[in-house]
Every structure is written in C-alpha cells, then in structure tokens.
Design a protein around this motif. Structure first.
Motif, PDB file in Angstrom:
ATOM      1  N   GLY A  79      11.351  72.495  63.102  1.00 16.19           N
ATOM      2  CA  GLY A  79      10.395  72.910  64.121  1.00 16.19           C
ATOM      3  C   GLY A  79      10.068  74.387  64.103  1.00 16.19           C
ATOM      4  O   GLY A  79      10.915  75.222  63.764  1.00 16.19           O
ATOM      5  N   CYS A 115       3.614  74.952  69.382  1.00 16.37           N
ATOM      6  CA  CYS A 115       3.466  73.506  69.164  1.00 16.37           C
ATOM      7  C   CYS A 115       2.259  73.132  68.305  1.00 16.37           C
ATOM      8  O   CYS A 115       2.362  72.251  67.440  1.00 16.37           O
ATOM      9  N   CYS A 164       9.205  65.725  67.767  1.00 11.28           N
ATOM     10  CA  CYS A 164       9.752  66.406  68.932  1.00 11.28           C
ATOM     11  C   CYS A 164       9.402  65.653  70.207  1.00 11.28           C
ATOM     12  O   CYS A 164      10.253  65.402  71.068  1.00 11.28           O
ATOM     13  N   ARG A 211       7.345  69.883  75.269  1.00 15.20           N
ATOM     14  CA  ARG A 211       7.922  69.235  74.098  1.00 15.20           C
ATOM     15  C   ARG A 211       6.795  68.659  73.250  1.00 15.20           C
ATOM     16  O   ARG A 211       5.950  67.914  73.745  1.00 15.20           O
ATOM     17  N   GLY A 212       6.793  69.002  71.980  1.00 15.71           N
ATOM     18  CA  GLY A 212       5.786  68.447  71.090  1.00 15.71           C
ATOM     19  C   GLY A 212       4.360  68.727  71.516  1.00 15.71           C
ATOM     20  O   GLY A 212       3.456  67.917  71.308  1.00 15.71           O
ATOM     21  N   LEU A 220      13.703  67.864  63.807  1.00 17.53           N
ATOM     22  CA  LEU A 220      13.707  68.996  64.738  1.00 17.53           C
ATOM     23  C   LEU A 220      14.168  70.288  64.084  1.00 17.53           C
ATOM     24  O   LEU A 220      13.770  71.379  64.504  1.00 17.53           O
ATOM     25  N   ARG A 229      16.016  63.812  64.869  1.00 13.96           N
ATOM     26  CA  ARG A 229      16.803  65.043  65.056  1.00 13.96           C
ATOM     27  C   ARG A 229      16.828  65.872  63.770  1.00 13.96           C
ATOM     28  O   ARG A 229      16.875  67.103  63.827  1.00 13.96           O
TER      29      ARG A 229
END
Length: 208
Positions: free
Chosen positions: A59, A93, A102, A119-120, A56, A53
């Motif tokens: 990101g 991404c 992620c 995601r990711g 993240l 986390r």
C-alpha cells in the motif's frame, strides 16, 4: 463527498476475477493494475484474508508516519475532517495499487464504528453502506477465510492415523494374512491424508 468505489456492486464478481485472484502473488496483481477501482474490488472479493493482508504490504500508505491522516481526530469538527479526508483519499488512496484489497479487508473485518477510518479510498459512511448492502457475500468470504484452519485440523487427524497404523499394523510379528489387510488400510489412510493435504494447500494458496 467522494469515494473511489462508489460504483462498485457485488455483480462485478466475474469468472475473470476468479482467474486473476489465482495469480501467484499480490505483487503481480498490483503491478498489473488489478487491485484498484470497481474491477479491482471484484478481484479482491475472491481473495482470501492472507492474500489481502499480503497486498496491504504494498500500500501507498505503508511508508507514511502520518497515521492520523486516515482518522478523524478527537474533537475535530466534522466539516474539517471531511475536507481533510478528501485530501487523504487524493494523496494516498487514489494512486494506491492495492486500494481494492484494502477496502475488501476493511469490509470483511470492520473496526468498531468509532474506530473507522478511510480505507481503500472509501469514507467511513460508505464502508458502513457497503457492508450492509453486501453482508451476505462478506459473511461467506469470512467463512472461507476460516476454512484453512478447519482443514488443518482435518488434515492432522488422518496424519495421526497413518502414524498409528504404521506403528501397530506392520512388523515381523504380524501374520501374513493380517499384514496384507493392514497394508491395504495403511494405503487408504495415506491416500486420504494426501487428498486432504492437497485441499489444504489449495485453500491456503492462490488457488483457493
């Protein structure tokens, strides 16, 4: 349909990934390029939830207000969504320094199927496939994520015992022979507390 992690397999988890996961901060891992691609997924698989986390926050998507770029809109035709999400993967991404973290977090703690999103760099379908194929490892990872909370409880018990012994076992009214025994008990309780405290700190830190 593409995916940044289509070639990832659990066998990618190596001793080197464990060492890298012990790096003091997510920022250092991201700056070193250790949280992208299959190799990055091997590193992310060794990280705890709190560390993931933290990653993240670094990101590429963190600064965008276009949240819908990662989700299929209501009544959006599947073909349009597939095209749009490939653009999302390419724009957000592919160049993201923490894509592997992620994805790992999404696999450990998935949303309800109807709420899945990119995601990711990985599509919803691929996430379901990876979750099914790697369910045993993910279950173990979730158990390790929960361990710090359990250890906190374990750590607090001996701390209370140290306090109790201090209050009841030492004082001018205690006879010398009893005082010696009480000091021994207190010393053992303190050592036990310090050992559990050290274990707790290792688990909640980057040496987990």
């Amino acid at each position: 349909m593409t995916s940044m992690t289509a070639d990832f397999t659990p066998e990618g988890t190596t001793e080197i990934s464990r060492v890298l996961a012990d790096t003091p901060s997510a920022a250092e891992l991201a700056d070193g390029g250790y949280l992208t691609g299959p190799e990055g997924q091997a590193v992310a698989s060794q990280m705890r939830e709190s560390q993931l986390r933290e990653a993240l926050l670094l990101g590429r998507c963190g600064g965008t207000n276009d949240v819908n770029a990662f989700y299929q809109l209501n009544e959006e035709p599947a073909e349009e969504w597939m095209t749009r999400r490939e653009l999302t993967i390419a724009q957000y991404c592919a160049p993201c320094p923490i894509a592997a973290a992620c994805l790992e977090l999404a696999l450990r703690y998935p949303e309800h199927p109807r709420d899945l999103a990119v995601r990711g760099g990985t599509t919803e379908e691929m996430q379901l496939t990876l979750s099914k194929a790697d369910h045993e490892r993910l279950a173990k990872a979730c158990a390790l994520d929960a361990r710090p909370a359990e250890q906190r409880v374990e750590r607090l018990r001996p701390a209370r015992e140290v306090k109790r012994l201090t209050q009841s076992h030492i004082g001018l009214s205690v006879k010398p022979d009893v005082l010696k025994t009480n000091h021994t008990e207190l010393k053992a309780a303190v050592a036990h507390h310090e050992r559990l405290q050290g274990e707790y700190r290792r688990v909640t830190g980057w040496a987990a």
